[in-house]
Scaffold this motif. Structure first.
Motif, short mmCIF file in Angstrom:
data_model
loop_
_atom_site.label_atom_id
_atom_site.label_comp_id
_atom_site.label_asym_id
_atom_site.label_seq_id
_atom_site.Cartn_x
_atom_site.Cartn_y
_atom_site.Cartn_z
N ASP A 108 0.86 -1.18 0.00
CA ASP A 108 0.00 0.00 0.00
C ASP A 108 0.90 1.24 0.00
N GLU A 109 1.06 1.83 -1.15
CA GLU A 109 1.96 2.97 -1.30
C GLU A 109 1.51 4.14 -0.42
N ALA A 153 -0.23 4.12 2.47
CA ALA A 153 0.01 3.88 3.90
C ALA A 153 1.49 3.68 4.19
N GLY A 154 2.24 3.17 3.21
CA GLY A 154 3.65 2.86 3.44
C GLY A 154 3.85 1.57 4.20
N TYR A 155 2.85 0.71 4.18
CA TYR A 155 2.92 -0.60 4.82
C TYR A 155 2.44 -1.66 3.81
N PHE A 156 2.89 -2.90 4.01
CA PHE A 156 2.25 -4.01 3.33
C PHE A 156 0.95 -4.33 4.05
N SER A 157 -0.04 -4.78 3.30
CA SER A 157 -1.40 -4.85 3.82
C SER A 157 -1.90 -6.29 3.97
N TYR A 158 -2.91 -6.47 4.83
CA TYR A 158 -3.79 -7.63 4.72
C TYR A 158 -4.53 -7.45 3.38
#
Length: 465
Positions: free
Chosen positions: A217-218, A220-225
């Motif tokens: 998720d660009e 949010a800057g996190y990898f997502s569920y």
């Protein structure tokens, strides 16, 4: 390390005395180290950390305990002994045992057992349902409610509350499968099992592609569920009712541990870990980003600091050459543990961010055992500690712990650097890699990191400066 001795002794004693007998497993009675005598039962991921604690206090016990959770190759009933959170810590324990001993008999014994464990977790053995989604993102909800050990982790709570276990995959299950494939790939090479390499390479490729294609998720800057539709096709990220990505937390940074990030992703995820307004707190790394609207101050994991995932990211820091952040994680953990044990004599499960005090069961081992690993790495002379991207072929420590020589294979991204951590008698040291000088960074008086190139095979020599 002397200021830490009292708290370390309490942890060592708790680890060694949390022994229960008998425990009835698969038709026989066994000895078993429990994570707390309040719970006389198996628990797979806790057991991995108990083993890491035993490796610092009773290495033979660590080997025996690893063996207790593995099954014979081709066992028709169980690929491994499972109860609780399906985090494959046994593979990481094995790598540390190997790097500590270089015992080829143990390597030959454990490799096929860990191989079938990995194949089940990767969804390609027997009845495994972990890879039921066409996206190749793994999920373990069929086996336990807890994907990563973090009971009230916000995204996990949401999945169960809304009955989405058939269609939502976290990131960490897939990340661990990538890392265990990399560990077993190193072991297969050491054993000359070249025929096993293509399957590991395919796991690494497929799972990396799945995370990069569907989970990043660009914004949010996190990898997502990742949410899937009725046919198992990825549909997007799991968000709360206000549209905020629910994976702002440890699961969302686990691709760092798997070693699959782009340089840009790496910087953003490291930024989350080190940011005092997000995952970093005065007492260590918390499970959920403090800037997220679903962060709690009174949760069990959400709002608390635990040691186990910090151990994974400490090791990851060595793989990434992030020596300062690695020492910050370890030093903070040792100091938090010292303050609480000095005050209460108790060995707690976790620490509350709002107060800095220990909580949970008071004679706990397992998930708190990383404090023993950190103490050993930085304050026990004669130790060479690595991340997950180093295979130690041979280690010789000089008399009096005044130097060392090691034959190493380094992995990771070719062209980049990783670090190894040496602890010797206090003093200044220099290091060479294949005869050429390499950078040394002092951490404590006697502990220092050495920067090495990834993707090489060579000889590290450390001697007094």
């Amino acid at each position: 390390g002397k200021p830490y001795e009292f708290s370390q002794d309490r942890m060592a004693a708790t680890t060694l005395t949390n022994l229960v007998y008998p425990l009835y497993v698969r038709g026989t009675h066994v000895r078993h180290y429990t994570y707390g005598r309040w719970w006389n039962c198996l628990y797979t991921w806790d057991a991995g950390f108990v083993g890491l604690g035993l490796l610092e206090t009773n290495p033979e016990g660590a080997i025996d305990y690893l063996n207790a959770y593995l099954t014979e190759p081709g066992d028709p009933h169980a690929a491994f002994i499972h109860h609780g959170s399906p985090v494959p810590v046994q593979h990481y324990l094995f790598l540390d045992i190997w790097n500590r001993t270089q015992d080829r008999e143990l390597l030959a014994h454990f490799y096929p057992r860990l191989k079938q464990y990995h194949e089940f977790m990767a969804g390609r053995l027997g009845s495994s349902t972990t890879r039921s989604l066409p996206s190749n993102l793994l999920k373990t909800w069929d086996y336990f409610y807890n994907s990563g050990g973090w009971d009230d982790y916000a995204a996990q709570v949401y999945v169960h509350k809304h009955k989405l276990t058939d269609r939502v995959a976290p990131a960490s299950n897939t990340c661990h499968a990538i890392r265990t494939a990399k560990i077993l790939r190193m072991a297969a090479q050491a054993l000359g099992r070249e025929e096993d390499l293509p399957a590991y390479d395919e796991d690494i490729r497929l799972f990396t592609e799945a995370l990069q294609t569907h989970a990043w998720d660009e914004e949010a800057g996190y990898f997502s569920y990742v949410v899937h539709d009725d046919q198992g096709r990825p549909q997007g990220f799991l968000r709360d009712e206000n549209g905020v990505n629910l994976n702002k937390g440890l699961d969302g940074v686990y691709p760092l541990e798997a070693g699959i990030c782009t340089p840009e992703q790496r910087e953003r995820l490291l930024g989350h870990l080190a940011n005092p307004n997000e995952l970093w707190t005065p007492i260590g790394i918390t499970a959920v980003d403090r800037s997220a609207p679903y962060y709690l101050i009174d949760g069990y994991w959400n709002g608390a600091v635990w040691m186990p995932h910090q151990w994974f990211f400490w090791k990851t820091c060595l793989d990434l050459g992030e020596d300062d952040l690695g020492w910050q994680i370890a030093r903070t953990g040792l100091n938090v543990w010292k303050r609480e044990v000095d005050a209460s004599y108790n060995c707690y499960e976790h620490f509350i961010v709002a107060t800095g005090r220990g909580a949970g069961w008071h004679q706990f081992t397992s998930l708190s055992a990383p404090v023993l690993s950190w103490y050993g790495a930085y304050f026990r002379p004669g130790r060479l500690t690595t991340g997950f991207d180093v295979w130690m072929e041979e280690l010789e420590v000089a008399p009096g712990n005044t130097g060392l020589a090691a034959e190493l294979r380094t992995f990771g991204q070719s062209g980049s650097k990783l670090s190894v951590l040496a602890c010797l008698q206090p003093g200044s040291y220099r290091a060479t890699w294949n005869g050429q000088p390499c950078p040394v960074k002092q951490i404590t008086d006697g502990a220092f990191t050495v920067s090495l190139p990834c993707g090489e095979r060579g000889r590290l020599e450390v001697s007094p400066a």
